[in-house]
Design a protein around this motif. Structure first.
Motif, PDB file in Angstrom:
ATOM      1  N   SER A   1     -28.356 -29.283 -49.698  1.00 17.71           N
ATOM      2  CA  SER A   1     -29.816 -29.409 -50.026  1.00 17.71           C
ATOM      3  C   SER A   1     -30.327 -29.760 -48.506  1.00 17.71           C
ATOM      4  CB  SER A   1     -30.321 -30.573 -50.851  1.00 17.71           C
ATOM      5  OG  SER A   1     -29.682 -31.578 -50.252  1.00 17.71           O
ATOM      6  N   ARG A   2     -29.478 -30.125 -47.578  1.00 15.12           N
ATOM      7  CA  ARG A   2     -30.252 -30.653 -46.284  1.00 15.12           C
ATOM      8  C   ARG A   2     -29.489 -29.888 -45.111  1.00 15.12           C
ATOM      9  NH1 ARG A   2     -32.019 -37.165 -46.039  1.00 15.12           N
ATOM     10  NH2 ARG A   2     -32.659 -37.210 -48.285  1.00 15.12           N
ATOM     11  N   ASP A   3     -28.713 -28.984 -45.536  1.00 13.23           N
ATOM     12  CA  ASP A   3     -28.008 -28.123 -44.489  1.00 13.23           C
ATOM     13  C   ASP A   3     -27.136 -29.093 -43.437  1.00 13.23           C
ATOM     14  OD1 ASP A   3     -27.013 -25.705 -43.736  1.00 13.23           O
ATOM     15  OD2 ASP A   3     -28.535 -25.489 -42.273  1.00 13.23           O
ATOM     16  N   ILE A   4     -26.591 -30.280 -43.976  1.00 13.81           N
ATOM     17  CA  ILE A   4     -25.964 -31.248 -43.241  1.00 13.81           C
ATOM     18  C   ILE A   4     -24.578 -30.672 -43.134  1.00 13.81           C
ATOM     19  CG2 ILE A   4     -25.231 -33.420 -42.496  1.00 13.81           C
ATOM     20  CD1 ILE A   4     -27.812 -34.695 -44.013  1.00 13.81           C
ATOM     21  N   THR A   5     -23.919 -30.587 -42.090  1.00 18.53           N
ATOM     22  CA  THR A   5     -22.655 -30.127 -41.787  1.00 18.53           C
ATOM     23  C   THR A   5     -21.619 -31.366 -41.842  1.00 18.53           C
ATOM     24  OG1 THR A   5     -23.082 -28.177 -40.411  1.00 18.53           O
ATOM     25  CG2 THR A   5     -20.698 -29.192 -40.562  1.00 18.53           C
TER      26      THR A   5
ATOM     27  N   GLU B   1     -21.110 -24.422 -39.115  1.00 23.71           N
ATOM     28  CA  GLU B   1     -22.421 -24.889 -39.538  1.00 23.71           C
ATOM     29  C   GLU B   1     -22.711 -24.629 -40.981  1.00 23.71           C
ATOM     30  OE1 GLU B   1     -27.095 -25.509 -37.960  1.00 23.71           O
ATOM     31  OE2 GLU B   1     -26.037 -23.657 -37.220  1.00 23.71           O
ATOM     32  N   GLY B   2     -23.026 -25.819 -41.590  1.00 28.54           N
ATOM     33  CA  GLY B   2     -23.484 -25.713 -42.886  1.00 28.54           C
ATOM     34  C   GLY B   2     -22.391 -26.040 -43.847  1.00 28.54           C
ATOM     35  N   SER B   3     -21.171 -26.318 -43.343  1.00 34.27           N
ATOM     36  CA  SER B   3     -19.998 -26.371 -44.013  1.00 34.27           C
ATOM     37  C   SER B   3     -19.332 -27.746 -44.223  1.00 34.27           C
ATOM     38  CB  SER B   3     -18.731 -25.362 -43.251  1.00 34.27           C
ATOM     39  OG  SER B   3     -18.247 -26.392 -42.165  1.00 34.27           O
ATOM     40  N   ILE B   4     -18.601 -27.751 -45.354  1.00 37.58           N
ATOM     41  CA  ILE B   4     -17.660 -29.099 -45.298  1.00 37.58           C
ATOM     42  C   ILE B   4     -16.170 -28.869 -45.020  1.00 37.58           C
ATOM     43  CG2 ILE B   4     -16.944 -30.849 -46.824  1.00 37.58           C
ATOM     44  CD1 ILE B   4     -19.404 -30.306 -48.519  1.00 37.58           C
TER      45      ILE B   4
ATOM     46  N   GLU C   1     -20.088 -36.233 -54.460  1.00 36.30           N
ATOM     47  CA  GLU C   1     -21.190 -35.486 -54.951  1.00 36.30           C
ATOM     48  C   GLU C   1     -22.205 -35.636 -54.154  1.00 36.30           C
ATOM     49  OE1 GLU C   1     -21.756 -37.547 -58.776  1.00 36.30           O
ATOM     50  OE2 GLU C   1     -20.392 -36.565 -59.784  1.00 36.30           O
ATOM     51  N   LEU C   2     -22.447 -36.845 -53.508  1.00 30.85           N
ATOM     52  CA  LEU C   2     -23.375 -37.073 -52.301  1.00 30.85           C
ATOM     53  C   LEU C   2     -23.187 -36.038 -51.259  1.00 30.85           C
ATOM     54  CD1 LEU C   2     -24.191 -40.688 -52.182  1.00 30.85           C
ATOM     55  CD2 LEU C   2     -25.728 -39.009 -52.422  1.00 30.85           C
ATOM     56  N   ILE C   3     -22.175 -35.910 -50.537  1.00 33.94           N
ATOM     57  CA  ILE C   3     -21.481 -35.226 -49.458  1.00 33.94           C
ATOM     58  C   ILE C   3     -21.828 -33.605 -49.974  1.00 33.94           C
ATOM     59  CG2 ILE C   3     -19.623 -34.450 -48.333  1.00 33.94           C
ATOM     60  CD1 ILE C   3     -18.621 -37.229 -48.260  1.00 33.94           C
ATOM     61  N   ARG C   4     -21.386 -33.167 -50.967  1.00 34.18           N
ATOM     62  CA  ARG C   4     -21.744 -31.768 -51.522  1.00 34.18           C
ATOM     63  C   ARG C   4     -23.164 -31.523 -51.544  1.00 34.18           C
ATOM     64  NH1 ARG C   4     -18.961 -32.026 -55.675  1.00 34.18           N
ATOM     65  NH2 ARG C   4     -16.873 -31.656 -54.834  1.00 34.18           N
ATOM     66  N   SER C   5     -23.936 -32.453 -52.400  1.00 34.26           N
ATOM     67  CA  SER C   5     -25.377 -32.395 -52.306  1.00 34.26           C
ATOM     68  C   SER C   5     -26.148 -32.140 -50.889  1.00 34.26           C
ATOM     69  CB  SER C   5     -25.888 -33.177 -53.172  1.00 34.26           C
ATOM     70  OG  SER C   5     -27.159 -33.370 -53.367  1.00 34.26           O
ATOM     71  N   LEU C   6     -25.729 -33.188 -50.157  1.00 36.02           N
ATOM     72  CA  LEU C   6     -26.224 -33.069 -48.753  1.00 36.02           C
ATOM     73  C   LEU C   6     -25.956 -32.000 -47.748  1.00 36.02           C
ATOM     74  CD1 LEU C   6     -25.547 -36.879 -48.015  1.00 36.02           C
ATOM     75  CD2 LEU C   6     -27.773 -35.978 -48.250  1.00 36.02           C
ATOM     76  N   CYS C   7     -24.916 -31.478 -48.162  1.00 38.86           N
ATOM     77  CA  CYS C   7     -24.710 -30.076 -47.261  1.00 38.86           C
ATOM     78  C   CYS C   7     -25.593 -29.119 -47.988  1.00 38.86           C
ATOM     79  CB  CYS C   7     -23.142 -29.730 -47.390  1.00 38.86           C
ATOM     80  SG  CYS C   7     -22.550 -28.418 -46.803  1.00 38.86           S
TER      81      CYS C   7
END
Length: 256
Positions: free
Chosen positions: A201-205, A29-32, A193-199
């Motif tokens: 700032s929004r805790d999206i996996t 959870e919370g990873s890319i 950049e968007l994917i990294r930022s969303l992960c």
């Protein structure tokens, strides 16, 4: 970090061909996390099984502690797991804004009686959804194209639209299929950049399929490597990409 997605012994056959053959891996959870491998490794089939568009022949898929194996896509979507596609699946004859407004579940306007008996409630909810959609388009820098037909967007813009639509569902996990395919380098960097930022700032996996090794190494915290329908190895990008078995899987017998 706790495990959000767990795939165990996943099997998917097409006739006598095992497209996925006992794949087992987990996504924190919370990873890319990157899912990589040569063509025909079974990555997209694995994605399709996780998202529900294909039903596995064997194995188990668990999301947020709940088994979702074989559930239909709409049921999996409702649980907070969504995806984007390598070839974007937008509604080409609708506006960019309308593409996003379709996503939220349980809209009052979908009910004929609500539209007739409570038109004010329907209008208020529609305005709220439109505001959310505009804010999401601004986030992915597509607010200037809100009223354009989605079919008129460039390849890179359509990828951004796919990501924006996924965000409208307020997901916990997004499966991203080949974010850089058909996208120019500038928009590819924007997507990363968007994917990294969303992960952050929004805790999206995120679980990401990609062939671009440079992209994967810069974006992902961990990698899962598939070949022949099976998981070859997993770990941090540096150790995985230096693994001789991975190099051989990609580049062939010169590494033997």
């Amino acid at each position: 970090m706790s495990t959000l997605l767990e795939v165990s012994g996943l099997v998917k056959r097409f006739g006598g061909h095992h497209a996925v053959d006992g794949a087992t891996f987990a996504v924190a959870e919370g990873s890319i996390t990157g899912l990589i491998g040569p063509n025909g490794a079974g990555k997209t089939t694995c994605f399709n099984c996780i998202a529900g568009s294909l039903s596995p022949d064997d194995g188990r898929i668990s999301f947020a502690g709940e088994e979702i194996t074989g559930l239909p896509p709409n049921a999996i979507f409702r649980r907070g797991l969504t995806r984007t596609f390598q070839i974007p699946q937008e509604f080409a004859a609708m506006s960019v804004l309308e593409n996003l407004m379709l996503v939220p579940l349980g809209q009052a306007g979908e009910n004929l009686w609500e539209s007739w008996l409570r038109p004010r409630r329907v209008a208020v909810q529609e305005r709220e959804i439109a505001e959310r959609a505009r804010a999401t388009l601004a986030l992915v820098e597509l607010d200037g194209q809100a009223q354009q037909y989605a079919g008129n967007l460039s390849g890179g813009q359509r990828k951004l639209l796919e990501l924006a639509r996924a965000l409208m569902s307020e997901p916990r996990l997004i499966l991203v299929d080949e974010p850089s395919a058909g996208v120019n380098p500038t928009l590819t960097l924007r997507l990363l950049e968007l994917i990294r930022s969303l992960c952050e700032s929004r805790d999206i996996t995120f679980l990401v399929i990609a062939h671009d090794m440079d992209l994967i190494a810069r974006l992902c915290e961990s990698l899962v490597v598939m070949t022949g329908g099976r998981v070859l190895t997993e770990g941090d990008p540096r150790s995985v990409l230096e693994d001789r078995r991975v190099q051989e899987a990609y580049l062939g017998s010169q590494y033997r």
